[in-house]
Design a protein around this motif. Sequence first.
Motif, short mmCIF file in Angstrom:
data_model
loop_
_atom_site.label_atom_id
_atom_site.label_comp_id
_atom_site.label_asym_id
_atom_site.label_seq_id
_atom_site.Cartn_x
_atom_site.Cartn_y
_atom_site.Cartn_z
N THR A 1 0.79 16.78 -11.67
CA THR A 1 0.39 15.73 -10.87
C THR A 1 -0.30 14.65 -11.94
OG1 THR A 1 -1.88 16.36 -10.46
CG2 THR A 1 -0.17 16.95 -8.89
N GLN A 2 -0.25 13.59 -11.43
CA GLN A 2 -0.95 12.38 -12.45
C GLN A 2 -2.41 12.74 -12.62
OE1 GLN A 2 0.20 8.36 -11.23
NE2 GLN A 2 2.01 8.90 -10.07
N GLU A 3 -3.07 13.09 -11.44
CA GLU A 3 -4.53 13.41 -11.64
C GLU A 3 -4.61 14.47 -12.73
OE1 GLU A 3 -3.55 11.76 -7.84
OE2 GLU A 3 -2.64 13.50 -8.73
N GLU A 4 -3.80 15.57 -12.74
CA GLU A 4 -4.01 16.79 -13.65
C GLU A 4 -3.83 16.16 -15.08
OE1 GLU A 4 -2.19 21.39 -14.14
OE2 GLU A 4 -1.14 19.80 -12.60
N PHE A 5 -2.69 15.36 -15.38
CA PHE A 5 -2.41 15.10 -16.52
C PHE A 5 -3.52 14.17 -17.02
CE2 PHE A 5 -0.63 11.89 -19.43
CZ PHE A 5 -0.21 12.50 -20.37
N ASN A 6 -3.87 13.18 -16.05
CA ASN A 6 -4.88 12.14 -16.51
C ASN A 6 -6.26 12.81 -16.95
OD1 ASN A 6 -5.69 9.14 -16.78
ND2 ASN A 6 -7.19 9.49 -15.18
N ASP B 1 0.80 -1.12 0.07
CA ASP B 1 0.11 0.09 -0.02
C ASP B 1 0.85 1.19 0.11
OD1 ASP B 1 -2.23 -1.35 -0.04
OD2 ASP B 1 -2.84 -1.30 2.16
N ILE B 2 2.02 1.18 0.75
CA ILE B 2 2.74 2.37 0.72
C ILE B 2 3.35 2.65 -0.56
CG2 ILE B 2 4.81 3.32 2.05
CD1 ILE B 2 4.13 1.48 4.69
N ALA B 3 4.10 1.42 -0.84
CA ALA B 3 4.74 1.72 -2.33
C ALA B 3 3.62 2.15 -3.30
CB ALA B 3 5.40 0.24 -2.83
N LEU B 4 2.49 1.59 -3.46
CA LEU B 4 1.54 1.95 -4.45
C LEU B 4 1.22 3.62 -4.33
CD1 LEU B 4 -0.34 1.35 -6.79
CD2 LEU B 4 -2.25 0.71 -4.99
N ASN B 5 1.05 3.91 -3.06
CA ASN B 5 0.59 5.45 -2.69
C ASN B 5 1.76 6.23 -3.04
OD1 ASN B 5 -1.84 4.93 -1.78
ND2 ASN B 5 -1.13 4.59 0.41
N TYR B 6 3.04 5.91 -2.94
CA TYR B 6 4.30 6.71 -3.29
C TYR B 6 4.40 6.65 -4.60
CZ TYR B 6 9.24 7.67 -4.24
OH TYR B 6 10.28 8.21 -4.80
N VAL B 7 4.06 5.67 -5.48
CA VAL B 7 3.88 5.79 -7.01
C VAL B 7 2.83 6.63 -7.42
CG1 VAL B 7 3.46 4.37 -9.09
CG2 VAL B 7 4.90 3.32 -7.34
N ASN B 8 1.79 6.54 -6.85
CA ASN B 8 0.61 7.53 -7.29
C ASN B 8 0.91 9.04 -6.99
OD1 ASN B 8 -0.77 5.56 -8.00
ND2 ASN B 8 -2.26 4.81 -6.38
N MET B 9 1.53 9.13 -5.97
CA MET B 9 1.96 10.66 -5.50
C MET B 9 3.01 11.29 -6.53
SD MET B 9 1.86 10.87 -1.28
CE MET B 9 2.89 9.53 -1.22
N ARG B 10 3.84 10.49 -7.18
CA ARG B 10 4.86 10.84 -7.92
C ARG B 10 4.37 11.67 -8.95
NH1 ARG B 10 8.95 6.27 -9.34
NH2 ARG B 10 10.23 8.02 -10.09
N PRO B 11 4.92 13.02 -9.41
CA PRO B 11 4.24 14.00 -10.49
C PRO B 11 4.81 13.06 -11.91
CG PRO B 11 6.39 14.64 -9.48
CD PRO B 11 5.87 13.62 -8.62
N VAL B 12 4.10 13.56 -12.85
CA VAL B 12 4.47 13.18 -14.11
C VAL B 12 5.65 14.07 -14.69
CG1 VAL B 12 3.55 13.23 -16.56
CG2 VAL B 12 2.11 12.54 -14.74
N ALA B 13 5.43 15.38 -14.10
CA ALA B 13 6.59 16.17 -14.54
C ALA B 13 6.86 17.29 -13.43
CB ALA B 13 6.43 16.70 -15.70
N THR B 14 7.84 17.93 -13.45
CA THR B 14 8.01 18.86 -12.48
C THR B 14 8.83 20.09 -13.39
OG1 THR B 14 8.86 17.22 -10.66
CG2 THR B 14 9.38 19.54 -10.33
N VAL B 15 8.36 21.45 -13.04
CA VAL B 15 8.79 22.60 -13.95
C VAL B 15 9.14 23.50 -12.80
CG1 VAL B 15 8.12 24.20 -15.43
CG2 VAL B 15 7.04 22.06 -15.74
N ASP B 16 10.57 23.67 -12.98
CA ASP B 16 10.97 24.57 -11.73
C ASP B 16 10.55 24.49 -10.04
OD1 ASP B 16 12.69 26.04 -13.35
OD2 ASP B 16 11.39 27.62 -13.83
N GLY B 17 10.53 23.03 -10.00
CA GLY B 17 9.90 22.92 -8.56
C GLY B 17 8.29 22.59 -8.75
#
Length: 635
Positions: free
Chosen positions: A52-57, A32-48
């Motif tokens: 988010t995955q939700e925004e892209f999806n 669960d922790i690993a899955l949540n970590y993957v889900n929280m990772r951003p698709v991209a970062t622009v100057d910090g």
Amino acid sequence: MLQKLRDQSSRWYVKALFVLLVISFSMWGVADIALNYVNMRPVATVDGLNITQEEFNARFQSMLAKAQELSKGQLTSEQVKEMGIPQRILDSLIDHSLIVEDLKKRHLVVTDAVVRRRVQTIPSFLNEQGTFDKRAFDYLLHTNHITESQFVADVRHDLQQQQLFGALFAGMRLPKTYVDLLFRGFFEQRVFAIVTVPFSKMVVKDSPKESDLEKFYQENQAQFTLPEMRKITLLEIDPKLLKDRVTITQDKLQEEYERRKAEFETAEKREIKQVNFKEEETAKKAVESMKKGRPVPAVARDFGAEFKDLGLVTKQQLPDLVADRLFEAELGQVTGPVSTPFGWQVYVISKIEPSFTKSIVEIRPQLELELKTQLANDQIYEVKNKIEDALAGGATMAEIAKDHDFKLQAIEASSKFGKDMNDKFVLPEVGRSEILEQAFSLAEKLDSSMIDTKEGISYIVHVDAIKPSHVPPFAEIKDKVSKAWMEHKRLDLSLMVAQQLVKDARSVSDLSRMALSRKLSIKMLDPLSRVDSEKNEKIHRQFTPQLVNEMFELAPGKAIFGVTPEQTGGGIQVVMLQKVLPFNPKPLKDKREQMEKKLAELVFQDATTLYVKSMRLKAKISINEAIYNSMINRG
């Protein structure tokens, strides 16, 4: 039970069971922790700043839905990637992030009042009186799956961008002389003389020798290569056949009618006259006048009010504020004045059409058809499963077709385009692309899986035989080679004539004289501009796009030639510019203004694009390829 467990807890296997339980619980937690970590990772970062995955999806699914709607559900996931839809979405989100950061740095703010005024002036949200209609606003946002907060945020961002780019590029325009030159180039008209040199008029005096044909055959192998052909058997499973075999009893019809009775009711309608007043006292006086029998339109004129005939409407079509009152009123009754956001309104009921329900006799054909379709659709799944089981059990398609009375079609030869050797379509139009995809991916003697089409018909394909692409022996296609050789010679002769005309003609009179000496006709095209040529279907059929472009580069008295499009018939077109008509821009003033406005928009877009690109060069952009690829593959 608990005591027994305690008694047995000292035994080795119970201890082992507890260890396994502890391990399994800990593994679930880690997963669960690993899955949540993957889900929280951003698709991209622009100057910090994270995308988010939700925004892209959300953007990806919205764009994908629109693309599938336009293609009528024909787009595959691979085609979506090939079109670059995911990359364009990611690029737009990166650009958006860059602009947001730039807006923050410049402290550009748009107040709530400005946003409100902008929203309330959007034409789609205005009623007939030109004022903001909250119901229209809510309805359009709902149907487009946008929340109010999202929409307001988008409007605010657009206004901020207008501030930023408007300030940076305000007044940016192309020079007037440049616009005039472009406008003239598009709308200036030219008159062209055309001579057609048809292949059919070219006389080939020499007959080909056997050696000539063999040499031509060897040098043009690609022209005589036959495509791969497949012999296939096609089983067609049409739900309509099942529907025709279904019998609906009177009891079943009656049961369905009672269940859906509300669908067959026609709501009461009322014809309503409405008068809008600015003041309550005026409205009250008007009501008294109407009650005395004065016609409603006349009363509206008397008091300088706005008269509206709402026509025949149902209760649901009226605002909640007055719907109940107007549908409780009697015929001819005056209702009002009613206070509304648009002033004081008075209503008169001029006609009532009562509600009614269609009888079972009236809708029997409709009900019977719908029930047959429903039952056939229910049966088709069972039939498909039986067919697939039968094929897996070794049954032939002929046996299955006979058992279920379905159509079986033997196709002797089909290319990957669904055509036979005579270039005629041999596969059904419905499902053709899906059938070909299966037929040309299977090995010989194999069956396809069930092919379902959006029209409801299903197919199973059996590949009987495969004949690879090949060049037939010369002896087999000698007549075809001879015909191709003759066509080639006619083309050469036509080119020679066209080249001679272009070389020797110095004027339209020269071209006319030389054409007539060769028994060729010459004609003058109607005056033509570049804009005209783009809209003229006749020009598209007669000339290739390349030849049209070259025509407008000609100087007077100069000629060029080009091969006619295939659908026009074989021939060469010789084109000469006779004259350029005097250009008068005055009648085209509106078009000139439209063009200047459009050019200004294009310049503005180019400038903003370059500005964002410059920001990209300075920004630190990081794309998580693993997350990005997993999301588009999932989508």
